[in-house]
Design an enzyme around this catalytic site. Structure first.
Site, short mmCIF file in Angstrom:
data_model
loop_
_atom_site.label_atom_id
_atom_site.label_comp_id
_atom_site.label_asym_id
_atom_site.label_seq_id
_atom_site.Cartn_x
_atom_site.Cartn_y
_atom_site.Cartn_z
N GLU A 97 0.84 -1.20 0.00
CA GLU A 97 0.00 0.00 0.00
C GLU A 97 0.87 1.25 0.00
OE1 GLU A 97 -2.18 -1.07 3.48
OE2 GLU A 97 -3.07 -2.75 2.40
N LEU A 135 -6.26 -1.90 -0.54
CA LEU A 135 -6.25 -2.35 0.85
C LEU A 135 -6.90 -3.73 0.91
CD1 LEU A 135 -7.03 1.00 2.46
CD2 LEU A 135 -5.83 -0.72 3.77
N SER A 136 -6.12 -4.74 0.64
CA SER A 136 -6.62 -6.12 0.55
C SER A 136 -5.46 -7.03 0.91
CB SER A 136 -7.06 -6.43 -0.89
OG SER A 136 -8.03 -5.54 -1.36
N GLU A 137 -5.06 -7.03 2.15
CA GLU A 137 -3.85 -7.77 2.52
C GLU A 137 -3.95 -9.24 2.17
OE1 GLU A 137 -4.99 -5.33 4.36
OE2 GLU A 137 -3.28 -4.01 4.75
N HIS A 176 -1.52 -1.19 16.25
CA HIS A 176 -0.41 -0.94 15.33
C HIS A 176 0.94 -1.33 15.91
CE1 HIS A 176 -3.22 1.49 12.92
NE2 HIS A 176 -2.34 1.45 11.98
C1 LIG Z 1 -5.52 -3.57 7.42
C2 LIG Z 1 -4.80 -2.27 7.33
N1 LIG Z 1 -4.02 -2.04 6.27
C3 LIG Z 1 -3.37 -0.87 6.14
C4 LIG Z 1 -3.48 0.10 7.09
C5 LIG Z 1 -2.70 1.42 6.96
N2 LIG Z 1 -3.65 2.49 6.63
C6 LIG Z 1 -4.23 3.24 7.58
S1 LIG Z 1 -5.39 4.25 6.95
C7 LIG Z 1 -5.13 3.70 5.40
C8 LIG Z 1 -5.94 4.24 4.27
C9 LIG Z 1 -7.39 4.00 4.48
O1 LIG Z 1 -8.10 4.52 3.41
P1 LIG Z 1 -9.66 4.71 3.52
O2 LIG Z 1 -10.29 3.44 3.94
O3 LIG Z 1 -10.11 5.29 2.23
O4 LIG Z 1 -9.87 5.76 4.69
P2 LIG Z 1 -9.37 7.27 4.77
O5 LIG Z 1 -8.01 7.26 5.38
O6 LIG Z 1 -9.36 7.81 3.38
O7 LIG Z 1 -10.35 7.95 5.63
C10 LIG Z 1 -4.13 2.75 5.38
C11 LIG Z 1 -3.61 2.09 4.16
C12 LIG Z 1 -4.28 -0.20 8.21
N3 LIG Z 1 -4.39 0.68 9.23
N4 LIG Z 1 -4.94 -1.37 8.29
#
Ligand SMILES: Cc1ncc(C[n+]2csc(CCOP(=O)(O)OP(=O)(O)O)c2C)c(N)n1
Ligand SMILES: Cc1ncc(C[n+]2csc(CCOP(=O)(O)OP(=O)(O)O)c2C)c(N)n1
Ligand SMILES: [Mg+2]
Ligand SMILES: [Mg+2]
Lengths: 322, 330, 322, 330
Positions: A29, A56-58, A126
């Site tokens: 990501e 976001l699809s681990e 985290h």
């Molecule tokens: C399972 C997981 N993968 C990656 C992350 C790291 N991460 C935190 S917020 C985020 C983006 C999320 O995007 P979205 O769902 O569109 O929400 P937004 O931040 O735009 O409000 C990522 C990749 C995480 N917290 N959890």
């Protein structure tokens, strides 16, 4: 040799291997923007085709990496330890088991880079230090670099390795500095522990982020006249048992410093090995200087109590001398 | 009526379908005799895997699931090695380490069956990613059930294949039940193929009892995939004629499907349908078709003998294949 | 007391608790048909509203159970250990962590029944013994009944417990028989080990499916004049350290029999505790009689080599006597 | 123009939106002063959570994500406890154990924010299951992002809620980016709300800058849910005005969105839109609206003072809350 930050050393290792082999590519990501730091500059050099931003699809892309590896690619996957739970099935059921259950047909040169953020108020979601889980599961090589040079050298070995590897990148080390060999043929082999400091009184095995604290504790103990041997196993699977056992044969005392939660930790495992295979060498109770068995609290007043610190490790060492 | 399909393809399909059928009838017999443990039978669904694989090349990949003999045999697996594997013998595909649920033959593009439901879907998607990244032309197909379609792994993989425009073919074998549970109770939508819209890819509903229909639908999906047009979702509506797995009837307490339903579906036997198609269109005679079945039966008997005579893996095999090179035993 | 199979005892425990509290319900794949056995008869008695067949969506319904528990229900979830990887995020990030990270606001009385099939040719994808993983993670109670009576009594305690519990139902025990109390007020408390056999020479801790093998080994050793104390911890979180430590204080010798893969196993943990806290009591090296560190091979000729057997355990005991 | 919505609802929405805005402006200031660490700001998206929660009761539940202050404040969280939590103090919602990403207040139906993306979606679905099983009338809503929509957890939960006909409301806040990645590169379909078809539930695309539109869409979803008509998927098209998280701009190397785009979206400030709606329809005067903002600012300052003055959790807190009753320390 150039002085580098641990994080840069990781990136150097990846970049060199990407230059050396077109089958190596990086996915994760926001890797193009290098949100976690180590991938800085890679997108500029290697472009969209080799630096892949994933959805976001681990579970999906951890598994896609397995499939790509199974047919000959060498994917490097970036994630955080705490996101690995989301993609756990692909790590366990496919990456770890495929080769064995198919009788050796699958060769899976895939590297998972698991950043471990902890110690800075990241809270329970985290802050996992989950390498003991993967040690138990088996079938995955488990790598925990403790110095910038190892960060580079182990990363390069991981990418060249034909088995699935998880490299746990300790967040508390990412900003540490050290000399890093510039040569592209610098590799740190798996299964060979690093004796960071020789000593004769106590063996101190230190894992990942506990390395600096262990060295500091050893230094403090030296000023008290205690000679501590500090060993960084560097890889937990495979584990260099011999180096640890011979050290204990010399010192008769063992402390294991491990940032993982203490129950069923790497420390537990190492102590169980020593308690079985080097029992007669031991002159004092072994000491586990691992993290307390709690989730990671946000408040700094609490979080700082959790991990093995210089003071905690020093205290454990002293206990072996009582 | 003429068929838009060549005779050798038809006869290959017929042969492979008989292979699956006789192979599994033999397994049933062997299970009854206590020679093997419980396995998941594909009987009734043969047209799905065979029709699909007939539209692919050896250099294309497939991955499958726990209902695990049909896919590899359809892709060209060796019956001896498959049977020996189910017997847990050293000459099996996985040297006896995998068993019925983990047949694989990488040499003819079989990336392996998976006991964990839906777990091979991301893997197959990744093989397609490799094809794209390396500018190759191979495609990658994955077979999964109606039950599996509810797993997150399917959602993530279909989305990934679509946004990355990968040459993946998602083949959902809707045999209408997951063990004892009807898909009508667990799949929120009328047809699983309707979900293709949610991933911006074609969704095709196919009669899974008709090998020719499966072949044609897959051929189009393969064409698209090779042509860089991206993934396709095919739903094959089908039925398993037997229990979820051999032996399960003994512990199952509830009746979840009516005898009448089973009987009706048995009337739509994929082997009869294909044979009739071949004979009716004059592509081959009934006798030619029967000869295929007879020949396969001999092959299956040989496979059974081969399996029985193959040795069990030796103790020294235990630690092998955990890693690609020898590691210290811990 | 009635003689019952382990599997029936599990079902009795669930049924009694469902009768006692309308908030208890059972969910899982094909639970109405009781494909895995223990739920036999429950659908007939409790109907569709309390016995829920789920879609194949482990992450989804493991998490739904957390949510239902968070607002006051008491879900019992049936699954297999090997399917837990698929739903791992909900187990770790939500079930295990929620209470702590919300400062105690969440009370999560949810029970995950994880059937462990192994030993019968289920191969790598269906044979996990993953309790050590959950011991490391923390925040979940980890229960491993070793006898039919415990199967019932621990199940009932699990359902009444206000914390998330994973009860590992050992497939090799499901068909074993034993006396099971009929009383609906029979509960086996968590954190209290069961001394299955008293002895003075060696302490043998036996977990889950290794209990019968341990008892058989102890019997064999008795005929050689060696008195083995067999302890079943019954729950690994919480772990009854005291019972183990006092036994070792008496015997001076420790063997741990554990069907989990040996690295970072429950055996590793127990040995690390004893090596730290009862070192001076030990008169011989501790012995780990755990499973070999391989995935589970299908072939019986290989699979039978993996797990701790009566012979293997007896050999480990003899080693402590050398 | 008249509004199909009562004045007290409008003013409550305005107040809660200002609460979020001022709370987060204060956080930004405090971050700059080194008082707190990086957090994820909701600024620009206030109308989504506030509009949605205004259509729910205290006895209804919500769950959220890492962009984590808007949802609880919209549901009625106490600013003091929220601020103290972000400071990691004992008087915070989670006694300092949770921090910014784990705000929760079970007493007003806030089941908690989640740092793991999409991880709270199954949980919220489960709360709705409890409502149905117990024959209660409460509904359960969950907020998740466009990035989150690609997680298997969303697929599984939407399918589950649909087949079980649960009173769940899925609110996807499509702010168009997941960190630096555009949803156009990761979501295979034009609108996330289109995916509702795949779960046989209504999918509604709403202007996420318009609190009234959010309120109305949610009100209908709540009505359906309470009435036993099942779940709804609402996609709120919105935009985050600030960086993914405070501090991220310092390490981010690539430009992933144009200044022009940001500027254009800033023109659609949800607070301005709601205020204008209120004033234009004569529901309240500009001065009344301004007074709301001013009053909230005072409240926020008080919360900041409260947080600063609250003690850090004591060492004795470390093991508390791991379990519901005391356990031996290991
Ligand atoms: C399972 C997981 N993968 C990656 C992350 C790291 N991460 C935190 S917020 C985020 C983006 C999320 O995007 P979205 O769902 O569109 O929400 P937004 O931040 O735009 O409000 C990522 C990749 C995480 N917290 N959890
Ligand atoms: C993740 C996971 N959950 C549960 C199971 C147990 N299981 C094996 S097959 C099966 C049903 C699968 O149904 P479907 O996908 O429709 O395939 P079919 O058996 O009908 O061919 C179940 C529940 C499993 N193997 N893996
Ligand atoms: Mg099915
Ligand atoms: Mg977003």
């Amino acid at each position: 040799m150039t002085e580098k930050m641990f994080m840069q050393a990781l990136g150097m290792g990846i970049a060199e291997e990407m230059r050396a082999d077109p089958k190596v590519f990086l996915m994760g990501e926001d890797v193009r923007a290098s949100v976690y730091g180590a991938a800085a500059g890679l997108h500029d050099e290697f472009g969209d085709d080799r630096i892949l931003n994933t959805p976001l699809s681990e579970n999906g892309f951890f598994g896609a990496a397995v499939g790509a590896a199974a047919v000959g690619m060498r994917p490097v996957v970036e994630t955080l330890t705490s996101f690995m739970w989301v993609g756990m099935d692909q790590l366990v059921s496919q990456a770890a088991k495929m080769r064995y259950m198919f009788g050796g047909q699958a060769t899976l040169p895939v590297v998972y880079r698991a950043v471990m953020y902890y110690g800075g108020g990241s809270a329970a979601h985290h802050s996992d230090r989950s390498y003991p889980v993967f040690m138990n599961i088996g079938g995955l090589k488990v790598v925990t670099p403790g110095t910038p040079a190892d960060a580079k050298g182990l990363m390069k070995t991981a990418i060249r390795d034909d088995d699935p590897v998880i490299i746990f990148e300790d967040g508390t080390l990412l900003g540490t500095r050290g000399d890093v060999p510039d040569e592209p043929d610098f590799f740190v082999p798996f299964g060979v522990a690093n004796i960071l400091r020789e000593g004769t009184d106590v063996t101190l095995v230190a894992i990942a982020g506990s390395v600096p604290h262990a060295l500091a504790a050893a230094k403090e103990l030296a000023s008290e006249g205690v000679s501590v041997e500090v060993i960084d196993p560097r890889t937990l699977v495979p584990l260099d048992k011999e180096t640890i056992l011979s050290s204990v044969a010399k010192t008769g005392r063992l402390v294991v410093a491990d940032p993982a939660a203490k129950v069923c930790s790497a420390a537990s495992e190492i102590m169980s090995i020593v308690g079985e295979e080097a029992f007669w060498d031991l002159q004092a109770p072994m000491q586990k200087a691992a993290s307390k068995q709690v989730h990671i609290p946000f408040a700094q007043s609490l979080e700082k109590l959790v991990y093995p610190s210089k003071e905690g490790i020093a205290e454990s060492i002293r206990k072996t001398l009582d | 009526m003429t068929l838009n399909i060549e005779k050798d393809v038809l006869m290959l399909m017929l042969e492979r379908m008989w292979r699956i059928r006789h192979f599994e009838l033999k397994l049933t017999e062997m299970y009854g005799a206590g020679e093997i443990g419980g396995v998941h039978l594909y009987i009734g669904q043969e047209a799905v895997a065979v029709g699909a694989c007939a539209a692919m090349d050896d250099s294309d990949y497939i991955a499958g699931n726990h209902r695990s003999h049909g896919h590899p045999i359809a892709k060209g697996a060796n019956l001896k090695k498959a049977m020996a594997e189910i017997f847990g013998r050293i000459d099996g595909y996985c040297k006896g380490k995998g068993g019925s649920m983990h047949l694989a033959d990488f040499s003819v593009g079989i990336l392996g069956e998976s006991g964990i439901v839906a777990s091979s879907v991301p893997v197959a998607t990744g093989a397609a990613l490799a094809s794209k990244l390396e500018g190759k032309k191979f495609v990658s197909a994955v077979f999964f059930g109606d039950g599996a379609s509810n797993q997150g792994a399917c959602h993530e993989s279909m989305n990934l294949a679509s946004v990355w425009n990968l040459p993946t073919i998602f083949i959902c074998e809707n045999n209408q039940y997951a063990v004892t549970t009807s898909y009508r109770d667990t799949v929120a939508v009328e047809h699983i193929s309707d979900r293709a819209q949610a991933y911006n890819m074609p969704g095709v509903l196919v009669d899974g009892q008709d090998a020719i229909a499966m072949y044609e639908a897959t051929r189009e999906a393969v064409r698209r995939a090779r042509n860089g047009e991206g993934p396709t979702l095919i739903e094959a509506l089908t039925y398993r004629f037997e229990e979820h797995s051999l032996g399960l009837e003994k512990i199952r307490k509830s009746v979840y499907r009516e005898d009448k339903e089973i009987d009706e579906w048995r009337l739509r036997d994929p082997l009869e349908i294909l044979t009739k198609n071949i004979v009716d269109t004059g592509m081959a005679t009934q006798a030619e078709c029967d000869a295929v079945s007879t020949a396969v039966q001999v092959e299956v008997e040989e496979a059974a003998e081969f399996a029985r005579n193959s040795p069990f893996p030796d103790e020294s095999e235990l630690y092998k294949d955990m890693f690609s090179s020898e590691m210290p035993v811990v």
